[in-house]
Write a protein that holds these residues in place. Sequence first.
Motif: not given
Length: 742
Positions: A653-668
């Motif tokens: 994974m190169p620097d500058g890569t955006w990821i999305r991590v699913i929040g727990k419960g109702d967390q965004p």
Amino acid sequence: MEKHVMLESGFTPSEPGNESSAIVIDWGIHKDIVEECQRRFSNTLPSFCEALFAQVDEDIYRLIKASTSEARRTLLFESMWRFQERHQEIQDEYLRIAPQWFFSEYHLQEDFPDLDDDDDDEEESFAWSSDKDKLEDEARLSLLDDKQLEENVALTTTISQANQAFARELFALEERFASMQGKPVKSAATMPISPVLLANTLRDILDAWDDEVIVRITIYQSLSKTFSKYLKTLYRDTNSYLKNRGILPNLKTNHIRNVSYEHQPHQADSPSPEFTATTSRGANLPDVWYQFQGGAPVIQSASNPALPVLPRYEVLQTLSQLQASVLSEVDTDQIDWNSVQEHLRQQVNQALCLNDQGQPTQRVERNDQQVIEVIFRLFDHILGDDTIPSTIRTLLGRLQIPVLKTAIQDPTFVDNETHAARQLLDSIASASIGSNSSDKAFHNQVKQIVERIVEEYEDDMAVFEDTLHGFERYLQTREKAQKIKEQRITQAIAGKEQLAVAKQKISDLLDSPVLATAPQAVQDIINKPWADFLTLVLLREGEEGKAWKKAIAVTQAVEQYFDPDVTDADRQQFRASIPGIMKAFQQGLDYISINKAKSHEMLGQFLDAFDTVSQVSLEETRRNAPAQPPKAPPTESETAQEADKFSEMALSMPDGTWIRVIGKGDQPPLVCKLVWHSQFTHTMLFVDGNGHKALQIKDIQLAEQLRNGTAEIIADASVPFVTRMLNRMRNAFSTASPGNNT
């Protein structure tokens, strides 16, 4: 290359020796009016200074309370006391200098010469409201250290925020003061109560003292807050007075240009960067509409050809009547975007085609209907993108009607990447990704842009162009500040890792069976102070340093001397090296500043060990030493990752890569960007859109989250936002189309 000018530090218009540099302003027949403005301004300065001093004390005290370091708290307390002692002196200087700008032009120094002769004819910057202290040229930035850069970023941010917040008032003042000089704005003297003069006057005064950078930055931030409370009234009253005195009484400010640091060429004149996308070249909105047929139309009556067609100008007028009300009162904590969009569709349908009883009385021309369909579906995807904070999505949602109106007038909106409205959406969305509610300044900036467009936009694209230009300049300053934050976080984490790696290397080096059976005095000095010395030398010089190589040779000599397999006769031959060993250990303990008495005691016991040791004693110690448990083999997760695409994605994974991590419960979800990946410990560091640390994780752990679907790479994060949303629209339609087997 563009010119960058700074207000010359320490210059005052009446200072002895500077008279030749000062430019006296001749107001002619308007001199009495300007003198009255000067008098009113001078009368308000004491209250301004008092408000500023109170704000500075409050902000520094807040820093003191938040600090966990006693030394830092002491430093801040001392700085606050010193600043309080100088209150009167600072106020006196401000009262002396600031009013003089009504009759003396502020001297400008050329901070970075223009080396490009072709730019001589380029339009000059706004002389009265430009930020002369903007530090955006990378060549100049390279000459500044981080502290200077932080201070200048804080100052230019303060000026930028004031320019944006009071753009309309500043425009009117600039025009009126220029009118009294009988000159156009760009060649007139600096407007005497502009944010750039007020801020830089304070900077000049503060330059007389050597304060800590954090205190200077806090003062500029406090100045920004004081500006927000003080300048609006000052500018409003001054404009009102000038208007009543007949200075441009009919001046219109509905379509003013945003105040900016300096003029820059229209960004739309340059081609946008290349990107990977599936945009269909040459398509316009009606072309795209054909891809989405089959869904429920916004305009329910459009299919009845018997109804009269609503003229386009009436469509635009009707939409303008809805413009201010869209998403003006929405609870972003409890928002259902589907319901919001459905309600807006009903509003538009009712306003355009239905009477008060809900019966269709007219219809919208087919092309206009197609544009409305595409824009609404585009915003369905925009408002459903959870990589953007809900508060910013709400603000973007308020732009639906203005964007719809401009798209109706220019159907090439969908494929014209240089379209001002499209670029504005791209810029706001790109700057919003991964940000959170803590970035109040950014939220307020976007809010001001949206409110201006909603209030002013009718059919003149200048509103979009002006807000776009101002926002781009704001982002340049914001991005520099974010880079500083990212560098600090990365350096801190990297420093900790380098220390951990160095300590582990030293631990492995000293993990010797020979040293484990050496006399206790030897183990005491080797395993603690000498290990600390080795760690420090390794960090400072690396494995190729002379001091490191010498220290390793000394360690090996000690190990050889206390080896039980060495006979006493052979050991006797090594005694000649003892003075050199003792000297090296003495220097090592001094290097790490060990207490002299403690150092003397440890070295004495260390020397005694050389004199009393024998082969018999060492062999006996080895026989009696408890057996060392074997080292546990590394687990499978520690030795290698599962060879699949997810481990490869994490590792490469190169620097500058955006990821999305699913929040727990109702967390965004957590949306964050990779800024550092360790080759030693495989630690990955991610920051949020504000430049703050968001996630620290091992690449093997991230691979597992990618594998189980709790994390995903935002592969199209670098694609312009509107293009990304159009692609998602196409993909969604393709997936939902009958006969699609994918």
